[in-house]
Design a protein around this motif. Structure first.
Motif: not given
Length: 231
Positions: A54, A59, A154, A213
């Motif tokens: 990430s 985060f 992620t 993203y």
């Protein structure tokens, strides 16, 4: 001596515990939806674990969410700030492995290798702690190689974040925000690679992460996609 003891209490207990409490209180207000959960589930089933990759910028919502993925480990530097971060994640149930590229890196990778074999998942901030923003550093690839685990891009995306004036424009979703956690397709990292192959894998993950993203952020501009996820 007294000042050192006070600093130790502050940095080892008070600051980390207060930070964890704040994160928990704020995170408890979020409405979280998971997108593409099969990428995580299938990878865990077939490989026994994975490396969550990430951006540092995003985060924050994952701090408490990934506590539900125990056992999970993360590498944190041996700096004073790292000490606070390590204490905080340990309060939350993460296993903090101490080390960085400049100090204790080999020992940290050896511990990650052992943890990966023991069934641990690994969380990793690909561009931290100081950037450049969005650029994957070699550490992610080395962790995957040593742990023998695939990398899963992620994504965390909040609809209504505070944006801080930091090197990466760090984001914290405001109270009661909608939050998306999204898992990309796994990238399997060979244990042995030439420098050119290493760079090819690094760039592939970097591009995948950026694309995910951007696509996830576009959800917030589509009322239809928002309603599908948050009916």
């Amino acid at each position: 001596m007294i000042k050192k003891k006070i600093k130790r209490v502050l940095y080892h207990f008070l600051f980390p515990y207060a930070g964890v409490l704040l994160v928990k209180l704020l995170s408890a207000t979020y409405r979280v939806r998971i997108v593409d959960p099969q990428n995580e589930a299938d990878t865990t089933e077939t490989s026994g674990g994975l490396v969550y990759a990430s951006w540092h910028q995003r985060f924050f919502p994952g701090i408490t969410f990934f506590c539900t993925r125990k056992p999970i480990a993360i590498i944190i530097s041996k700096s004073r700030d790292g000490e606070m971060a390590a204490r905080a994640v340990e309060f939350l149930g993460w296993h903090a492995v101490r080390g960085s590229s400049s100090r204790g890196g080999k020992a940290a990778l050896a511990e990650i290798k052992a943890l990966g074999r023991a069934g641990y998942k690994v969380g990793h901030i690909v561009d931290g702690p100081q950037g450049p923003f969005g650029k994957i550093k070699p550490g992610l690839i080395r962790i995957a190689q040593y742990a023998g685990l695939p990398v899963v891009p992620t994504i965390t995306s909040g609809q209504n974040p505070w944006v801080f004036n930091s090197w990466d424009r760090f984001m914290v979703p405001k109270p009661f925000s909608r939050v998306i956690i999204r898992f990309g397709s796994p990238v399997h990292v060979p244990a042995e690679m030439s420098p050119d192959e290493f760079e090819t894998v690094r760039r592939e993950i970097q591009i995948r992460l950026k694309d995910l993203y951007e696509d996830t952020d576009r959800i917030w501009s589509s009322e239809r996609r928002i309603r599908e996820l948050f009916p």
